[in-house]
Enzyme design. Structure first.
Site, mmCIF file in Angstrom:
data_model
loop_
_atom_site.group_PDB
_atom_site.id
_atom_site.type_symbol
_atom_site.label_atom_id
_atom_site.label_comp_id
_atom_site.label_asym_id
_atom_site.label_seq_id
_atom_site.Cartn_x
_atom_site.Cartn_y
_atom_site.Cartn_z
ATOM 1 N N ASP A 31 0.862 -1.166 0.000
ATOM 2 C CA ASP A 31 0.000 0.000 0.000
ATOM 3 C C ASP A 31 0.911 1.233 0.000
ATOM 4 O O ASP A 31 2.139 1.132 0.076
ATOM 5 C CB ASP A 31 -0.958 -0.035 1.211
ATOM 6 C CG ASP A 31 -2.217 0.772 0.931
ATOM 7 O OD1 ASP A 31 -3.269 0.467 1.505
ATOM 8 O OD2 ASP A 31 -2.146 1.712 0.110
HETATM 9 C C1 GLC Z 1 -4.240 4.203 -0.437
HETATM 10 C C2 GLC Z 1 -5.184 3.081 -0.051
HETATM 11 C C3 GLC Z 1 -5.326 2.019 -1.098
HETATM 12 C C4 GLC Z 1 -5.178 2.640 -2.473
HETATM 13 C C5 GLC Z 1 -3.743 3.105 -2.584
HETATM 14 C C6 GLC Z 1 -3.467 3.800 -3.924
HETATM 15 O O1 GLC Z 1 -3.501 4.624 0.668
HETATM 16 O O2 GLC Z 1 -4.974 2.444 1.194
HETATM 17 O O3 GLC Z 1 -6.610 1.397 -0.920
HETATM 18 O O4 GLC Z 1 -5.472 1.695 -3.477
HETATM 19 O O5 GLC Z 1 -3.360 3.950 -1.523
HETATM 20 O O6 GLC Z 1 -4.197 4.979 -3.985
#
Ligand code: GLC
Length: 704
Positions: A258
């Site tokens: 993430d």
């Molecule tokens: C965010 C979220 C995730 C998302 C990613 C890209 O922090 O936790 O669900 O897909 O970053 O935006």
């Protein structure tokens, strides 16, 4: 494509670049062209900041994506995979995922995501970070709106529908991403990014199920989650990312972190330096690093210093290149614009929204409305065209939004709006004129989704004021609640004669709500999450194990849970009314006992129930099949959903709901982490929600 040949020719730096994703937005296209000329990153995420999901994002023009792609392909021979958060729509949004789960209609949801994929692919996006499969039991957590709710079985069905909707039958559409692996929804106190305490038993029997369904559906990528589980950050857990995800579930795609989660290992206190964090994550099985560049900045030196082997890097690169190849990016790396069937997309969004609406009450059949009735509409959300779209809709085309008021006006001329904050007499005049009052309340999308947890999940005093004023006129009061998360209605529910939970229903909100309010279709949504009566009951969910004492307040209103309020929720999982009434016949089972051997060899028992539409409205009923394992080596839930059958039944007609119960449905992960069925007594329930109590017994016998 010969992946091995490509890897053989790559330098270590080129390999690490394939394992790195950085941000691309309209503002840095030229800079990115220069960068890719030198360094061919594996992926670019179309985003402007970490929680782009609740903001507005200007898509990068197709030509510019293709120009950057051309540099990657012609200079380096490896296409970029463009990723973006396409969560429940692109320009024309479907309802939020929690609402889509409320349709209990995987076929419709899959159809909806086929159109979502079409829209997104048309903007050059070939990888989305969805479906979000976190079991969510805590409405304080803003991200519950992105989930499929509290139940593993419903989660499995939605996982399959969304993965196949995105990827297409031949997996050449858009790579889906099962996230957030794993346990993020158990963040303590509903506080986002917080710790989660999950036993192996709960991990496998609740949280892992939908990820297994996504893997079995061929999901091409997985995103690891920010949280730790019992002291171990998922980002650096070899047990979770390799042993369980790959060893047990058989996942063969690639895992992305993430946002900046690799770097966050330092803040979580398990790494001292960027290099240590990068080594921990990659060694655990986290193939691609999102945004923080820790892999590319640290691992070349780490390999040269013998701190990590290049073989581990090759394994990750192989996974990434295989997915790019599977998507057809090597053969056709460029995006092509095609004319979209916009009206079809609107129609499927409208149908999803209409089927997601949950009718909670309808005293004296005040619904459906009649076109000659004068309806007074109160509540600012009646005109809303932004919040109805919900969280994670950065590309939404708001000109496509239909507000509740617009939807109503399109159906009837007898709609009056009034602002209940104007002087007393005007309001009363309006109220006296009308036949019924419609209150539209809700929450802003910006208090839902990521980094938007709420400690208080009750109606605000301003919202209660509107309800009070509506009641003064002594007319029937209908409520439409546009909350993304479940809220605790407390006794306010008594103020309403009829009440519809409408979630954040997406672009076609107004049309869908008007379709149902005026009876063009009967409501058919069912709760994918429990609706608590008081926020103090949270977490409260239906598939809880029994206790040694009579504290199962979810089911028994007299159970001792709290001395100040009931332990019973306001409405249970699976609950929802229609405009008609359904009668369930006797539950039939073709065998009331079966040997464990037959079960283990795949034999199933057949269960069916005839349901009869005894009212005057055609409507869809979702018959639900639950089991209870009455005695086993570990405590088992009082009820577990193991099947549902959504049947459209015309007034006066009957249809038969059918279920098959076997190894998959009766089994559970035992203390050794093995999926087993244990001999003994099972109760097989069939009914309209988790409170159903009609069942038949099934005995699974030991080997004789
Ligand atoms: C965010 C979220 C995730 C998302 C990613 C890209 O922090 O936790 O669900 O897909 O970053 O935006």
């Amino acid at each position: 494509m010969n992946i091995e040949k490509i890897i053989e020719k790559m330098t270590l730096r080129e390999k690490l670049l394939q394992l790195s994703q950085i941000m691309l937005s309209e503002s840095n296209v030229d800079e990115m062209k220069e960068l890719i000329e030198k360094d061919c990153y594996g992926s670019l995420i179309l985003a402007a900041f970490s929680t782009t999901g609740n903001g507005d994002f200007n898509s990068v023009e197709l030509e510019k994506l293709n120009e950057i792609q051309k540099i990657a392909v012609e200079k380096h021979g490896i296409p970029i995979i463009y990723g973006h958060d396409v969560i429940h729509g692109h320009k024309i949004n479907l309802p939020i995922p929690l609402a889509l789960a409320a349709t209990f209609n995987p076929k419709l949801v899959k159809k909806g995501y086929e159109y979502v994929a079409m829209e997104a692919k048309n903007d050059g996006i070939r990888w989305t970070f969805a479906p979000m499969l976190d079991i969510s039991r805590d409405p304080r957590w803003g991200r519950i709106v992105e989930s499929t709710g509290e139940d593993p079985y419903l989660g499995c069905k939605m996982a399959e529908a969304i993965v196949k909707g995105f990827q297409g039958e031949d997996n050449t559409n858009i790579a889906a991403c099962a996230k957030h692996y794993i346990g993020y929804g158990a963040s303590e106190g509903g506080r986002d990014y917080h710790k989660a305490e999950i036993s192996d038993y709960s991990l496998r029997n609740y949280y892992l199920r939908a990820f297994k369904a996504a893997v079995d559906s061929g999901v091409m990528t997985v995103m690891s989650s920010f949280n730790e589980i019992s002291g171990q950050p998922v980002t650096s857990s070899k047990y979770l990312l390799t042993d369980v995800l790959r060893g047990e579930l058989g996942f063969d795609g690639f895992v992305i972190s993430d946002w900046e989660a690799v770097k966050q290992l330092i803040r979580q206190g398990v790494a001292e330096t960027d290099e240590e964090a990068a080594i921990l994550a990659l060694s655990a099985g986290l193939d691609m690093d999102m945004i923080d560049n820790l892999y590319i900045d640290n691992l070349e030196k780490a390999v040269h210093n013998g701190k990590i082997s290049e073989e581990i890097i090759d394994i990750a690169v192989r996974r990434v290149l295989k997915i790019k190849d599977k998507l057809g990016l090597f053969d056709n790396p460029y995006a092509e614009y095609t004319e979209l069937p916009k009206q079809e997309i609107r129609d499927v969004a409208r149908k999803c929204a209409a089927e997601s609406l949950v009718l909670l009450k309808n005293d004296n059949n005040v619904l459906p409305l009649k076109k000659d009735e004068i309806i007074c509409v109160m509540g600012s959300m009646a005109f809303d065209t932004k919040n109805i779209i919900g969280s994670w809709a950065a590309d939404a085309d708001y000109s496509e939004s239909v507000s509740v008021y617009e939807g109503l006006e399109a159906k009837s001329e007898n709609i009056i709006h009034y602002n209940c904050h104007i002087p007393e007499n005007d309001t009363m005049r309006n109220l006296n004129q009308c036949d019924k009052v419609l209150i539209v309340l809700g929450e802003a999308k910006t208090v839902t989704g990521e980094a938007n947890s709420m400690a208080k999940t009750e109606l605000t005093s301003a919202q209660k004021f509107v309800i009070d004023r509506a009641k003064e006129a002594g007319k029937p009061v209908i409520g439409v609640l546009l909350f993304g998360r479940p809220i605790a209605l407390e006794n306010n529910v008594d103020y309403f004669d009829a009440l519809i939970y409408a979630w954040h229903p997406g672009a076609q909100a107004g049309n869908a709500i008007a379709d149902v309010l005026y009876g063009e279709m009967s409501p058919s949504g069912r709760l994918p999450v429990t609706l608590p009566k008081y926020s103090g009951q949270i977490p409260i969910y239906y598939n809880c194990p029994p206790s040694g004492r009579d504290v199962d307040g979810y089911y028994n209103p007299d159970a001792y849970n709290y001395c100040d309020v009931t332990g019973r929720p306001l409405y249970p999982f699976g609950y929802g009314l229609t405009y008609t009434t359904f009668e369930y016949g006797k539950i039939n089972i073709d065998e009331s006992s079966i040997s464990i051997d037959d079960i283990n060899n795949g034999k199933k028992v057949k269960v069916n129930v005839t349901i009869r539409n005894t009212g005057s409205f055609d409507a869809a009923e979702t018959a639900q099949c639950y089991i209870r394992d009455c005695k086993s080596s570990m405590t088992r839930p009082i009820k577990e959903l193991k099947g549902f059958d959504k049947l459209f039944v015309q007034a006066g007609e009957s249809k038969t709901a059918e279920f098959e119960i076997g190894f998959e449905e009766l089994g559970f992960y035992n203390s050794n982490g093995r999926f087993v069925v244990e001999p003994g007594e099972f109760k097989i329930y069939v009914g309209k929600d988790a409170w159903c109590d009609e069942y038949v017994s099934l005995r699974v016998n030991h080997l004789y």
